[in-house]
Design an enzyme around this catalytic site. Structure first.
Site, PDB file in Angstrom:
ATOM      1  N   ASP A 169      -3.401  -4.307  -4.190  1.00 42.95           N
ATOM      2  CA  ASP A 169      -3.691  -5.020  -5.435  1.00 42.95           C
ATOM      3  C   ASP A 169      -4.678  -4.174  -6.246  1.00 42.95           C
ATOM      4  O   ASP A 169      -4.285  -3.325  -7.032  1.00 42.95           O
ATOM      5  CB  ASP A 169      -4.253  -6.398  -5.083  1.00 42.95           C
ATOM      6  CG  ASP A 169      -4.449  -7.286  -6.295  1.00 42.95           C
ATOM      7  OD1 ASP A 169      -4.350  -6.785  -7.428  1.00 42.95           O
ATOM      8  OD2 ASP A 169      -4.719  -8.491  -6.130  1.00 42.95           O
ATOM      9  N   THR A 224      -9.025  -2.298  -0.380  1.00 49.81           N
ATOM     10  CA  THR A 224      -8.809  -2.362   1.065  1.00 49.81           C
ATOM     11  C   THR A 224      -8.232  -1.053   1.591  1.00 49.81           C
ATOM     12  O   THR A 224      -8.740  -0.478   2.553  1.00 49.81           O
ATOM     13  CB  THR A 224      -7.859  -3.537   1.399  1.00 49.81           C
ATOM     14  OG1 THR A 224      -8.360  -4.716   0.782  1.00 49.81           O
ATOM     15  CG2 THR A 224      -7.750  -3.747   2.890  1.00 49.81           C
ATOM     16  N   GLY A 232      -6.681  -2.116  -4.714  1.00 48.41           N
ATOM     17  CA  GLY A 232      -6.751  -0.865  -3.962  1.00 48.41           C
ATOM     18  C   GLY A 232      -7.997  -0.704  -3.101  1.00 48.41           C
ATOM     19  O   GLY A 232      -8.128   0.274  -2.373  1.00 48.41           O
TER      20      GLY A 232
HETATM   21  C1  PRP Z   1      -5.045  -9.036   0.864  1.00 46.77           C
HETATM   22  C2  PRP Z   1      -3.952  -8.109   1.362  1.00 46.77           C
HETATM   23  C3  PRP Z   1      -4.627  -6.763   1.381  1.00 46.77           C
HETATM   24  C4  PRP Z   1      -5.653  -6.866   0.272  1.00 46.77           C
HETATM   25  C5  PRP Z   1      -5.209  -6.089  -0.936  1.00 46.77           C
HETATM   26  O1  PRP Z   1      -5.843  -9.415   1.915  1.00 46.77           O
HETATM   27  O2  PRP Z   1      -3.474  -8.502   2.631  1.00 46.77           O
HETATM   28  O3  PRP Z   1      -5.252  -6.501   2.610  1.00 46.77           O
HETATM   29  O4  PRP Z   1      -5.766  -8.256  -0.070  1.00 46.77           O
HETATM   30  O5  PRP Z   1      -6.093  -6.242  -2.000  1.00 46.77           O
HETATM   31  P1  PRP Z   1      -6.885  -5.031  -2.671  1.00 46.77           P
HETATM   32  O6  PRP Z   1      -5.886  -3.915  -2.900  1.00 46.77           O
HETATM   33  O7  PRP Z   1      -7.380  -5.618  -3.952  1.00 46.77           O
HETATM   34  O8  PRP Z   1      -7.986  -4.615  -1.749  1.00 46.77           O
HETATM   35  P2  PRP Z   1      -6.860 -10.651   1.842  1.00 46.77           P
HETATM   36  O9  PRP Z   1      -8.261 -10.121   1.614  1.00 46.77           O
HETATM   37  O10 PRP Z   1      -6.364 -11.657   0.852  1.00 46.77           O
HETATM   38  O11 PRP Z   1      -6.853 -11.222   3.306  1.00 46.77           O
HETATM   39  P3  PRP Z   1      -5.620 -11.769   4.186  1.00 46.77           P
HETATM   40  O12 PRP Z   1      -4.699 -10.568   4.413  1.00 46.77           O
HETATM   41  O13 PRP Z   1      -6.279 -12.233   5.420  1.00 46.77           O
HETATM   42  O14 PRP Z   1      -4.917 -12.856   3.397  1.00 46.77           O
END
Ligand code: PRP
Length: 180
Positions: free
Chosen positions: A104, A108, A106
């Site tokens: 999303d 993570t 980026g």
């Molecule tokens: C979501 C998804 C990715 C991250 C992407 O996890 O699974 O790990 O967001 O977002 P980013 O590119 O903005 O970093 P989330 O934090 O919602 O946790 P979950 O997987 O436990 O639902």
């Protein structure tokens, strides 16, 4: 067409997902044909469904492990990420493939890429099912399922308030649901 009343429209159908998983698995099989120590690292929680499909579609010998992360304040610009559960073993000299459901903003994937690269794997690549169309996000995605519009999406592991993760397709959530 979508059958769920909370959904605006389907973005990626079940058939398209399954066909793409098979294609990605073929690419990965070819790329790692000579590797005897491939490790798939799934990022919990969202990636567990993609991981389950991908790992079963692969012919190349591989092991699986998982990491769990949480991000502080999704709505803030910092995008700080914290490890909740780490890998069981060192990854030094292993071929590591990170498996994510979505990129999303980026944060993570960027965080994980830096973190795991510092552990000196033999190689480090990334496999992502969907990536949002956002020009400002520069992350290394080696194997990508689909690019999708920058809207709130659910399904195939993606949730809203822990709901909709088990939908077999990826769909846009109605604004009336998340603005409640
Ligand atoms: C979501 C998804 C990715 C991250 C992407 O996890 O699974 O790990 O967001 O977002 P980013 O590119 O903005 O970093 P989330 O934090 O919602 O946790 P979950 O997987 O436990 O639902």
């Amino acid at each position: 067409m979508t059958s769920h009343p909370d959904l605006e429209r389907t973005l990626v159908t079940t058939d398209a997902i399954q066909a793409r998983v098979a294609e990605l698995a073929q690419q990965i099989d070819q790329a790692y044909a000579g590797a005897d120590n491939l490790l798939l690292v799934g990022i919990l929680r969202g990636a567990f469904i993609f991981m389950a499909d991908l790992t079963r579609a692969l012919a190349v010998t591989h092991a699986v492990d998982f990491m769990a992360l949480t991000s502080y304040g999704k709505s803030t610009a910092s995008g700080e990420v914290r490890i909740v559960m780490d890998l069981r073993e060192p990854i030094e000299n292993r071929h590591v493939l990170l498996v994510e459901d979505i990129v999303d903003r980026g944060h993570t994937l960027n965080y994980l890429h830096r973190l795991l690269r510092d552990r000196q794997p033999a190689s480090l690549r990334t496999c992502v099912m969907v990536r949002k169309e956002r020009p400002d996000v520069g992350v290394p995605v080696d194997y990508l399922g689909f690019t999708i519009p920058d809207v709130w999406v659910v399904g195939y592991g993606l949730d809203y308030a822990d709901r909709y993760r088990t939908l077999p397709y990826i769909a846009e959530l109605k604004a009336s649901v998340y603005r409640k």
